[in-house]
Design a protein around this motif. Structure first.
Motif, PDB file in Angstrom:
ATOM      1  N   UNK A  26       0.948  -1.200   0.162  1.00 53.43           N
ATOM      2  CA  UNK A  26      -0.034   0.050   0.151  1.00 53.43           C
ATOM      3  C   UNK A  26       0.860   1.210   0.084  1.00 53.43           C
ATOM      4  N   UNK A  27       0.371   2.119  -0.938  1.00 52.91           N
ATOM      5  CA  UNK A  27       1.594   3.434  -0.949  1.00 52.91           C
ATOM      6  C   UNK A  27       0.343   4.552  -0.626  1.00 52.91           C
ATOM      7  N   UNK A  28       0.557   5.475   0.303  1.00 51.92           N
ATOM      8  CA  UNK A  28       0.206   6.683   0.462  1.00 51.92           C
ATOM      9  C   UNK A  28       0.854   7.815   0.120  1.00 51.92           C
ATOM     10  N   UNK A  29       0.131   8.719  -0.688  1.00 48.07           N
ATOM     11  CA  UNK A  29       0.697  10.059  -0.893  1.00 48.07           C
ATOM     12  C   UNK A  29      -0.207  11.153  -0.886  1.00 48.07           C
ATOM     13  N   UNK A  30      -0.175  12.324  -0.911  1.00 49.26           N
ATOM     14  CA  UNK A  30      -1.305  13.364  -0.861  1.00 49.26           C
ATOM     15  C   UNK A  30      -1.402  13.633  -2.243  1.00 49.26           C
ATOM     16  N   UNK A  31      -0.467  14.226  -3.121  1.00 48.72           N
ATOM     17  CA  UNK A  31      -0.801  14.627  -4.433  1.00 48.72           C
ATOM     18  C   UNK A  31      -0.502  13.429  -5.422  1.00 48.72           C
ATOM     19  N   UNK A  32      -1.503  12.663  -6.138  1.00 47.64           N
ATOM     20  CA  UNK A  32      -1.152  11.459  -6.612  1.00 47.64           C
ATOM     21  C   UNK A  32      -1.815  11.430  -8.090  1.00 47.64           C
ATOM     22  N   UNK A  33      -2.755  12.345  -8.476  1.00 43.28           N
ATOM     23  CA  UNK A  33      -3.702  12.426  -9.512  1.00 43.28           C
ATOM     24  C   UNK A  33      -4.646  11.357  -9.481  1.00 43.28           C
ATOM     25  N   UNK A  34      -4.873  10.737 -10.676  1.00 39.42           N
ATOM     26  CA  UNK A  34      -5.812   9.616 -10.833  1.00 39.42           C
ATOM     27  C   UNK A  34      -5.143   8.776 -11.890  1.00 39.42           C
ATOM     28  N   UNK A  35      -5.883   7.531 -12.150  1.00 39.26           N
ATOM     29  CA  UNK A  35      -5.576   6.626 -13.336  1.00 39.26           C
ATOM     30  C   UNK A  35      -5.866   7.096 -14.481  1.00 39.26           C
ATOM     31  N   UNK A  37      -3.847   9.751 -15.161  1.00 39.77           N
ATOM     32  CA  UNK A  37      -3.446  11.013 -15.089  1.00 39.77           C
ATOM     33  C   UNK A  37      -2.882  11.273 -13.701  1.00 39.77           C
ATOM     34  N   UNK A  38      -1.886  10.253 -13.654  1.00 38.95           N
ATOM     35  CA  UNK A  38      -1.031  10.510 -12.176  1.00 38.95           C
ATOM     36  C   UNK A  38       0.004  11.453 -12.175  1.00 38.95           C
ATOM     37  N   UNK A  39       0.032  12.262 -10.994  1.00 32.07           N
ATOM     38  CA  UNK A  39       1.202  13.159 -10.883  1.00 32.07           C
ATOM     39  C   UNK A  39       2.681  12.680 -11.158  1.00 32.07           C
ATOM     40  N   UNK A  40       3.587  13.416 -11.817  1.00 34.45           N
ATOM     41  CA  UNK A  40       4.751  12.555 -12.081  1.00 34.45           C
ATOM     42  C   UNK A  40       5.662  12.222 -10.923  1.00 34.45           C
ATOM     43  N   UNK A  41       5.558  12.996  -9.732  1.00 39.56           N
ATOM     44  CA  UNK A  41       6.121  12.401  -8.638  1.00 39.56           C
ATOM     45  C   UNK A  41       5.551  11.113  -8.040  1.00 39.56           C
ATOM     46  N   UNK A  42       4.253  11.034  -8.188  1.00 41.15           N
ATOM     47  CA  UNK A  42       3.310   9.765  -7.768  1.00 41.15           C
ATOM     48  C   UNK A  42       4.015   8.741  -8.759  1.00 41.15           C
ATOM     49  N   UNK A  43       3.889   9.201  -9.788  1.00 43.50           N
ATOM     50  CA  UNK A  43       4.319   7.956 -10.845  1.00 43.50           C
ATOM     51  C   UNK A  43       5.439   7.350 -10.797  1.00 43.50           C
ATOM     52  N   UNK A  44       6.555   8.131 -10.483  1.00 42.63           N
ATOM     53  CA  UNK A  44       7.977   7.489 -10.107  1.00 42.63           C
ATOM     54  C   UNK A  44       7.724   6.508  -8.571  1.00 42.63           C
ATOM     55  N   UNK A  45       7.230   7.238  -7.781  1.00 42.47           N
ATOM     56  CA  UNK A  45       6.644   6.127  -6.597  1.00 42.47           C
ATOM     57  C   UNK A  45       5.951   4.653  -7.093  1.00 42.47           C
ATOM     58  N   UNK A  46       4.964   4.918  -7.765  1.00 45.79           N
ATOM     59  CA  UNK A  46       4.121   3.900  -8.330  1.00 45.79           C
ATOM     60  C   UNK A  46       5.267   2.828  -9.035  1.00 45.79           C
ATOM     61  N   UNK A  47       5.943   3.456  -9.821  1.00 45.25           N
ATOM     62  CA  UNK A  47       6.695   2.479 -10.622  1.00 45.25           C
ATOM     63  C   UNK A  47       7.861   1.751  -9.634  1.00 45.25           C
ATOM     64  N   UNK A  48       8.275   2.627  -8.535  1.00 43.61           N
ATOM     65  CA  UNK A  48       9.392   1.939  -7.967  1.00 43.61           C
ATOM     66  C   UNK A  48       8.829   1.088  -6.718  1.00 43.61           C
ATOM     67  N   UNK A  49       7.696   1.251  -6.139  1.00 43.20           N
ATOM     68  CA  UNK A  49       6.872   0.303  -5.184  1.00 43.20           C
ATOM     69  C   UNK A  49       5.836  -0.875  -5.977  1.00 43.20           C
ATOM     70  N   UNK A  50       5.331  -0.326  -6.963  1.00 49.36           N
ATOM     71  CA  UNK A  50       4.406  -1.219  -7.519  1.00 49.36           C
ATOM     72  C   UNK A  50       3.310  -1.785  -6.411  1.00 49.36           C
ATOM     73  N   UNK A  51       2.547  -0.689  -5.931  1.00 49.12           N
ATOM     74  CA  UNK A  51       1.636  -1.288  -4.959  1.00 49.12           C
ATOM     75  C   UNK A  51       0.398  -1.732  -5.361  1.00 49.12           C
ATOM     76  N   UNK A  52      -0.402  -2.690  -4.694  1.00 52.98           N
ATOM     77  CA  UNK A  52      -1.484  -3.353  -4.882  1.00 52.98           C
ATOM     78  C   UNK A  52      -2.704  -2.185  -4.719  1.00 52.98           C
ATOM     79  N   UNK A  53      -2.367  -1.291  -3.738  1.00 53.09           N
ATOM     80  CA  UNK A  53      -3.245  -0.298  -3.525  1.00 53.09           C
ATOM     81  C   UNK A  53      -2.691   1.187  -3.381  1.00 53.09           C
ATOM     82  N   UNK A  54      -3.357   2.179  -4.037  1.00 47.09           N
ATOM     83  CA  UNK A  54      -2.680   3.564  -3.804  1.00 47.09           C
ATOM     84  C   UNK A  54      -3.885   4.500  -3.474  1.00 47.09           C
ATOM     85  N   UNK A  55      -3.430   5.028  -2.171  1.00 48.59           N
ATOM     86  CA  UNK A  55      -4.202   5.774  -1.529  1.00 48.59           C
ATOM     87  C   UNK A  55      -3.537   7.449  -1.579  1.00 48.59           C
ATOM     88  N   UNK A  56      -4.389   8.465  -2.159  1.00 49.58           N
ATOM     89  CA  UNK A  56      -4.102   9.642  -2.394  1.00 49.58           C
ATOM     90  C   UNK A  56      -5.345  10.547  -1.767  1.00 49.58           C
TER      91      UNK A  56
END
Length: 167
Positions: free
Chosen positions: A78-87, A89-108
């Motif tokens: 599970x990854x939590x981040x305030x500014x995330x965007x949406x499927x 249309x993810x925020x660029x910083x969120x995309x970096x984290x999503x690529x690195x962690x490959x979470x099952x759940x993203x909460x923003x």
């Protein structure tokens, strides 16, 4: 495990949300606590709290809560981040984290728009609980609670309170 999910409280934790979240085991807060560290401490005294800071949070919150948080519960990543965007249309910083962690759940949070959906392109569940506070343009305040058993979410519930209402 019973989880409450909120964001964008901006210093407001209304009795209606307190009642809704009373049975949960933990609250996940997706940023913009507002109200300073005392407000965050009040939430943490109510229920165990896992959170991240938001763009409107001051240094006191930022010194206690990270910009993003990766947790594992019952085999779920599970990854939590305030500014995330949406499927899509993810925020660029969120995309970096999503690529690195490959979470099952993203909460923003941040958008003040309630959105819960599967992101099939990333193979994950996307959760934005909307805004629980009164600051912003939204017409209703929202919070979620969900059960996590055996690594699966079920029985997600939504609490809606009109923004103008005190509840």
């Amino acid at each position: 495990m019973y989880i409450g999910i909120i964001s964008d409280t901006h210093g407001v934790f209304s009795p209606g949300f307190r009642n809704f979240l009373e049975p949960v085991d933990v609250i996940w807060h997706a940023g913009d606590f507002g109200g300073g560290i005392g407000f965050a401490e009040e939430l943490a005294a109510f229920k165990p709290l896992v959170g991240v800071y938001g763009n409107c949070d001051g240094q006191d919150i930022r010194s206690e809560y990270p910009e993003s948080k990766f947790i594992e519960e019952q085999g779920l990543r599970i990854l939590l981040k305030h500014i995330g965007g949406s499927p899509g249309h993810y925020d660029k910083d969120a995309r970096v984290l999503l690529d690195a962690y490959r979470p099952d759940v993203f909460v923003c949070g941040h958008s003040h728009i309630l959105k819960v959906m599967n992101d099939s392109s990333r193979g994950m569940f996307y959760i934005n609980p909307g805004a629980a506070g009164i600051q912003g343009w939204h017409v209703e305040r929202t919070a979620l609670r969900v059960r996590l058993d055996g690594g699966r979410f079920h029985d997600m519930e939504l609490c809606r309170i009109p923004r103008a209402a005190g509840g």
